[in-house]
Scaffold this active site. Structure first.
Site, PDB file in Angstrom:
ATOM      1  N   SER A  13       0.809  -1.225   0.000  1.00 42.90           N
ATOM      2  CA  SER A  13       0.000   0.000   0.000  1.00 42.90           C
ATOM      3  C   SER A  13       0.838   1.270   0.000  1.00 42.90           C
ATOM      4  O   SER A  13       0.283   2.361  -0.112  1.00 42.90           O
ATOM      5  CB  SER A  13      -0.946   0.008   1.203  1.00 42.90           C
ATOM      6  OG  SER A  13      -0.222  -0.090   2.420  1.00 42.90           O
ATOM      7  N   HIS A 237      12.682  -9.870   1.725  1.00 42.84           N
ATOM      8  CA  HIS A 237      11.304 -10.053   2.166  1.00 42.84           C
ATOM      9  C   HIS A 237      11.057  -9.100   3.332  1.00 42.84           C
ATOM     10  O   HIS A 237      11.772  -9.147   4.337  1.00 42.84           O
ATOM     11  CB  HIS A 237      11.093 -11.500   2.600  1.00 42.84           C
ATOM     12  CG  HIS A 237       9.674 -11.831   2.946  1.00 42.84           C
ATOM     13  ND1 HIS A 237       9.279 -13.110   3.253  1.00 42.84           N
ATOM     14  CD2 HIS A 237       8.568 -11.074   3.040  1.00 42.84           C
ATOM     15  CE1 HIS A 237       7.985 -13.124   3.514  1.00 42.84           C
ATOM     16  NE2 HIS A 237       7.535 -11.887   3.394  1.00 42.84           N
ATOM     17  N   ASP A 238      10.066  -8.242   3.219  1.00 44.80           N
ATOM     18  CA  ASP A 238       9.873  -7.201   4.227  1.00 44.80           C
ATOM     19  C   ASP A 238       9.688  -7.765   5.635  1.00 44.80           C
ATOM     20  O   ASP A 238      10.168  -7.174   6.616  1.00 44.80           O
ATOM     21  CB  ASP A 238       8.721  -6.260   3.860  1.00 44.80           C
ATOM     22  CG  ASP A 238       7.412  -6.965   3.532  1.00 44.80           C
ATOM     23  OD1 ASP A 238       7.307  -8.194   3.717  1.00 44.80           O
ATOM     24  OD2 ASP A 238       6.484  -6.269   3.068  1.00 44.80           O
ATOM     25  N   THR A 260      -0.349  -4.560   6.989  1.00 41.76           N
ATOM     26  CA  THR A 260      -1.405  -5.074   6.114  1.00 41.76           C
ATOM     27  C   THR A 260      -1.650  -6.550   6.409  1.00 41.76           C
ATOM     28  O   THR A 260      -2.789  -7.023   6.430  1.00 41.76           O
ATOM     29  CB  THR A 260      -1.009  -4.882   4.638  1.00 41.76           C
ATOM     30  OG1 THR A 260      -0.796  -3.482   4.396  1.00 41.76           O
ATOM     31  CG2 THR A 260      -2.095  -5.396   3.718  1.00 41.76           C
ATOM     32  N   GLY A 404       3.959  -1.092  11.620  1.00 40.61           N
ATOM     33  CA  GLY A 404       2.946  -0.043  11.748  1.00 40.61           C
ATOM     34  C   GLY A 404       1.859  -0.370  12.747  1.00 40.61           C
ATOM     35  O   GLY A 404       1.318   0.519  13.411  1.00 40.61           O
TER      36      GLY A 404
END
Length: 470
Positions: A13, A237-238, A260, A404
């Site tokens: 996003s 990979h995040d 997300t 987040g």
């Protein structure tokens, strides 16, 4: 200004360029640039615009130089599973699909004709998700086989963007493990498996570990951004990058990489590929320093984000939490991992439809919808903790919420109550921080991951939530 590094962290996003450096033994971060990302819907297909994303990468790097923040190195991480196929001239073949596209429907059955599901899990340790690269490639093979015939190189998205910066093609290990085509024993592509599935073995490049130098910026890129620097391989990979930033120096606690998606699990020195883990749908993704992330992929804040967008973003997330708390006695719950919530045309209608089909009260108000999401997520976390403890034979006393979602105060309180565990929330920019840590370890700022995590612990505030609600 001391020596600095640039993390480019791109999620499904949005993306951000974060400049980081060490000052007085603490890690300092400065957000340089932030941009929106989205899936494009074209001809009924959900796609990524790689040219637009690469343009944002270069734009942010240029702004970094204009601000006087010239990095010694830069690294890129993104979400997992999505990829490009390149032809003999290194051009992208066909469309770049987003993982929420429905083209993989039925592709699991095609894979299992060749390799039974139980054998596939025992061989790779990767949980079944219909968007895994193994099923995406089967969709290419069945629906557009000419693309595989023309393909010369397979690259995951961060590898592709870094190729565009340097002209050097490499495949990074952590992101590659999400394909369900990598051996947890050799830490390389399972070429025998790839061959059995009918995918061309020669397009897969040998896997490289995070922390290696890829190369210098191409002249044309250096001229455009206004400086020269090295491009490093971080944990591409995040989630692998985010877990690196967990402020747990021993790496022995539970974590939720919350955004997300919610990725809930532990670090393990080896993959846990037994049948009970498969049945509980746990995965063993590759991590930094050959650690494994034994975790469950949970739908996460995507659901509340989608509801908010359907309401034209007229409520802040804080307001949605307040409304959810006012409706805390609303009794309905959903399985947040049900496929109906993956990419619905309307998340609100998906929630209502699930409750109706399951004989529960249908949420009508914004508060009721929010309460169903937040409480269903927390209860899913509670069940997942029990599964992890049962599967590993260990009891965990705390959960690190990173990313987040560490700002989601209401959800963190619910998580502490639902799990009976102490919740430690922070840092919020975990993915970018982990990206930076890989570069800093490679550059000698830290000797070990444990030392880097100790710096994270000293650098960022962590909020404590007790199960009792204190």
């Amino acid at each position: 200004m001391q020596k600095g590094y640039l993390a480019i962290d791109i999620g499904a996003s949005g993306g951000r360029h974060i400049f980081g450096w060490i000052e007085n033994r603490t890690l300092k971060l400065e957000e340089i640039y932030r941009f929106e990302n989205r899936m494009d819907v074209r001809d009924g297909k959900r796609l990524w615009d790689t040219e637009r994303l690469f343009g944002e990468i270069v734009k942010g790097m240029k702004i970094c130089g204009e601000k006087g923040r010239v990095p010694a190195s830069v690294a890129i991480d993104t979400w997992a599973v999505d990829f490009v196929l390149l032809d003999e001239k290194d051009r992208i073949l066909g469309d770049t699909y987003a993982y929420r596209d429905s083209r993989t429907e039925g592709m699991d059955a095609e894979v299992y004709k060749i390799l039974p599901e139980q054998e596939l899990y025992a061989r790779t340790g990767i949980q079944k998700q219909m968007f895994n690269t193994i099923y995406q490639l089967m969709a290419v093979k069945k629906k557009t086989p000419e693309l595989l015939e023309k393909a010369k190189t397979f690259l995951m998205l961060p590898d592709y963007f870094q190729y565009r910066l340097t002209g050097i093609k490499r495949s990074e290990y952590t992101n590659a493990t999400s394909t369900q085509l990598v051996s947890p024993v050799t830490h390389q592509w399972d070429v025998e498996l790839i061959g059995r599935l009918g995918y061309p073995r020669e397009i897969f490049l040998p896997l490289q570990m995070p922390g290696q130098t890829l190369g210098a910026l191409k002249d044309e890129i250096a001229n455009e951004v206004g400086y020269r620097c090295e491009v490093m391989l971080c944990a591409g990979h995040d989630t692998a990058s985010a877990v690196m930033a967990m402020p747990d120096t021993e790496g022995k606690g539970l974590y939720i990489s919350s955004g997300t998606w919610s990725l809930m699990g532990i670090e393990s020195p080896e993959a846990v590929c037994d049948e009970k883990s498969r049945l509980a749908n746990f995965t063993n993704e590759g991590g930094y320093d050959l650690r494994f992330r034994y975790l469950k992929n949970i739908m996460g804040l995507w659901m509340i984000q989608s509801v908010r967008h359907e309401l034209n973003d007229r409520y802040s997330f804080a307001q949605l939490c307040e409304l959810a708390e006012e409706a805390k006695d609303f009794p309905s719950r959903v399985d947040v991992n049900d496929s109906v919530f993956l990419a619905p045309d309307s998340m609100i209608e998906a929630l209502k439809g699930y409750c109706q089909r399951s004989g529960q009260r249908i949420p009508e108000s914004v508060g009721e919808l929010s309460a169903v999401i937040y409480r269903s997520l927390a209860e899913c976390y509670g069940r997942t903790v029990k599964e992890i403890e049962a599967n590993t034979g260990r009891v965990y006393h705390s959960i690190h919420v990173i990313g987040g979602g560490s700002h989601a105060d209401y959800l963190n309180r619910l998580t502490a109550q639902a799990t009976g565990k102490q919740v430690l929330a922070g840092p919020s920019e975990a993915t970018a921080t982990g990206n930076l840590l890989a570069q800093m370890i490679a550059s000698g700022e830290f000797e070990t991951l444990s030392q880097a995590r100790a710096c994270v612990k000293a650098s960022f505030p962590v909020r404590l939530y007790e199960p009792s609600g204190r």
